[in-house]
Design an enzyme around this catalytic site. Structure first.
Site, PDB file in Angstrom:
ATOM      1  N   CYS A  30       0.846  -1.207   0.000  1.00  0.00           N
ATOM      2  CA  CYS A  30       0.000   0.000   0.000  1.00  0.00           C
ATOM      3  C   CYS A  30       0.873   1.245   0.000  1.00  0.00           C
ATOM      4  O   CYS A  30       0.620   2.188  -0.743  1.00  0.00           O
ATOM      5  CB  CYS A  30      -0.900   0.024   1.227  1.00  0.00           C
ATOM      6  N   CYS A  83      10.171 -27.221  14.886  1.00  0.00           N
ATOM      7  CA  CYS A  83       9.102 -26.518  15.619  1.00  0.00           C
ATOM      8  C   CYS A  83       8.293 -27.542  16.417  1.00  0.00           C
ATOM      9  O   CYS A  83       7.946 -27.320  17.577  1.00  0.00           O
ATOM     10  CB  CYS A  83       8.163 -25.808  14.654  1.00  0.00           C
ATOM     11  N   CYS A 124      13.211 -18.259  17.652  1.00  0.00           N
ATOM     12  CA  CYS A 124      13.149 -19.698  17.895  1.00  0.00           C
ATOM     13  C   CYS A 124      14.288 -20.408  17.180  1.00  0.00           C
ATOM     14  O   CYS A 124      14.945 -21.277  17.746  1.00  0.00           O
ATOM     15  CB  CYS A 124      11.820 -20.264  17.395  1.00  0.00           C
TER      16      CYS A 124
END
Lengths: 274, 108
Positions: free
Chosen positions: A127, A190, A235
């Protein structure tokens, strides 16, 4: 000497018993939503449920919640003209409270024009560069994180509703592959923590299901809002791996897949986490 | 420091009622103990004083220290005996002061 060690052992046993009671007490309270058929979890639980009651209280009170400082900053920015086109967000979108309702809950979304999915941060910058002819905000900048938080806040309480079929399915599969791939020196995926061991106490903290419904989240550790891809980076860094770049295709695919793992959870942005 | 502080207190109260006042201000609260990537100390920049006055009479004030986390949240109680205006002030290390005002009326 033996007396000293003896008393230490007693102390250690007492501490263990105490922590076991504390763990049990917290587990019993965790509430979730039933997962749709074919989902990896039986119950989908927000990260909110894994936090202490003090942290939850901070999130629950809209005045105390420091994430609202960002919401207020971005609400002003929404109306501020920037770039050579003389436009603000408001020039095209009007009042965010109505036009942005539900937008954040459905991100990332497929973009026909780019022939790839885009997440909220990317859409804000599209945008800015295409319609406002303004400089895109760099990732992790206060402005981009504030605006992401503000737009997602308009969907607060609405269920996460990411689409994973059609052109999104190869991205979903790629995300799933990344989710289950072990990385780094510690050789963890994960799933090793957030699927197999969620709810357990590790590194002085409870492992959550790794849901994304609260992002960007105010982390007490950082004392600021942290966007999702920065948490992904964190992580991967923690397992001593080499993180992918924020807003890369890899993290975008992972964002889609992880959003699906939390499908139906209410958006909590701006949430408060450790 | 340009952000508006967030303040919450009732619009009106009964005479003699004790009300709760909540304030939250956006500030980095840089402790002065940290070093940047080059190893140079980052200079201290915190809010060192907060004060609240009601009709120019002091209600509450405190000194803030470097160990206080970013975006300090301060909550306190006050007894309302008359209608009037609360004035809040946060003083930065650089001397700048952020102020805010809130009015309160007496309930009939």
């Amino acid at each position: 000497m033996s007396i000293r060690y003896g008393s230490l052992a007693v102390l250690a046993t007492a501490a263990l018993t105490l922590s076991a009671i504390a763990v049990f007490g917290q587990e019993a309270e965790r509430m979730g939503i039933p997962a749709p058929p074919g989902h990896v979890f039986k119950t989908i639980i927000s990260g909110y449920q894994f936090r202490t009651k003090e942290t939850r209280a901070l999130q629950d009170d809209d005045l105390e919640n420091p994430g609202f400082l960002a919401v207020e900053r971005a609400a002003d920015m929404w109306k501020t003209v920037d770039g050579s086109e003389g436009k603000s967000c408001m020039s095209c979108h009007g009042e965010a409270e109505t036009t942005m309702k539900g937008v954040g809950a459905a991100m990332p979304k497929w973009s026909e024009k780019l022939n790839k999915p885009v997440n909220l941060e990317q859409q804000i910058n599209i945008c800015r560069s295409e319609h406002m002819k303004a400089q895109p905000w760099p990732f992790k900048s206060k402005e981009l994180t504030d605006m992401t938080t503000f737009v997602r806040f308009q969907s607060r309480g609405m269920p996460v509703a990411v689409k994973t079929d059609g052109p999104m399915s190869p991205w979903f599969e790629r995300g799933k592959e990344i989710y289950y791939t072990r990385v780094g020196q510690l050789d963890l995926a994960c799933a090793s923590c957030h699927e197999k061991n969620n709810g357990k106490f590790m590194r002085a903290d409870f492992l959550s299901q790794g849901q994304t419904n609260g992002f960007p989240t105010y982390r007490l550790r950082d004392q600021r809002l942290v966007p999702l891809h920065e948490r992904f980076e964190g992580c991967m860094f923690d397992v001593r791996g080499v993180p992918y770049k924020p807003l890369s295709d890899e993290f975008l695919a992972l964002e889609i897949y992880v959003a699906w793992r939390g499908i139906g959870l209410p958006v909590e942005t701006p949430s408060v986490r450790n | 420091m340009a952000d508006k502080p967030r303040i919450k207190l009732p619009k009106e109260a009964k005479k003699g009622e004790i009300i709760q006042i909540k304030t939250l201000v956006s500030h980095l609260m840089e402790s002065g103990q940290r070093k940047d990537a080059q190893g140079k100390p980052i200079p201290r920049k915190i809010i060192n004083k907060f004060s609240c006055e009601f009709n120019s009479k002091p209600v509450f004030s405190c000194a803030l220290e470097p160990a206080i986390s970013a975006n300090p949240y301060i909550q306190f109680d006050a007894r309302i005996d008359e209608e009037g205006t609360f004035r809040f002030a946060w003083t930065d290390d650089d001397g700048s002061v952020v102020t805010a005002e809130e009015k309160i009326a007496l309930k009939a």
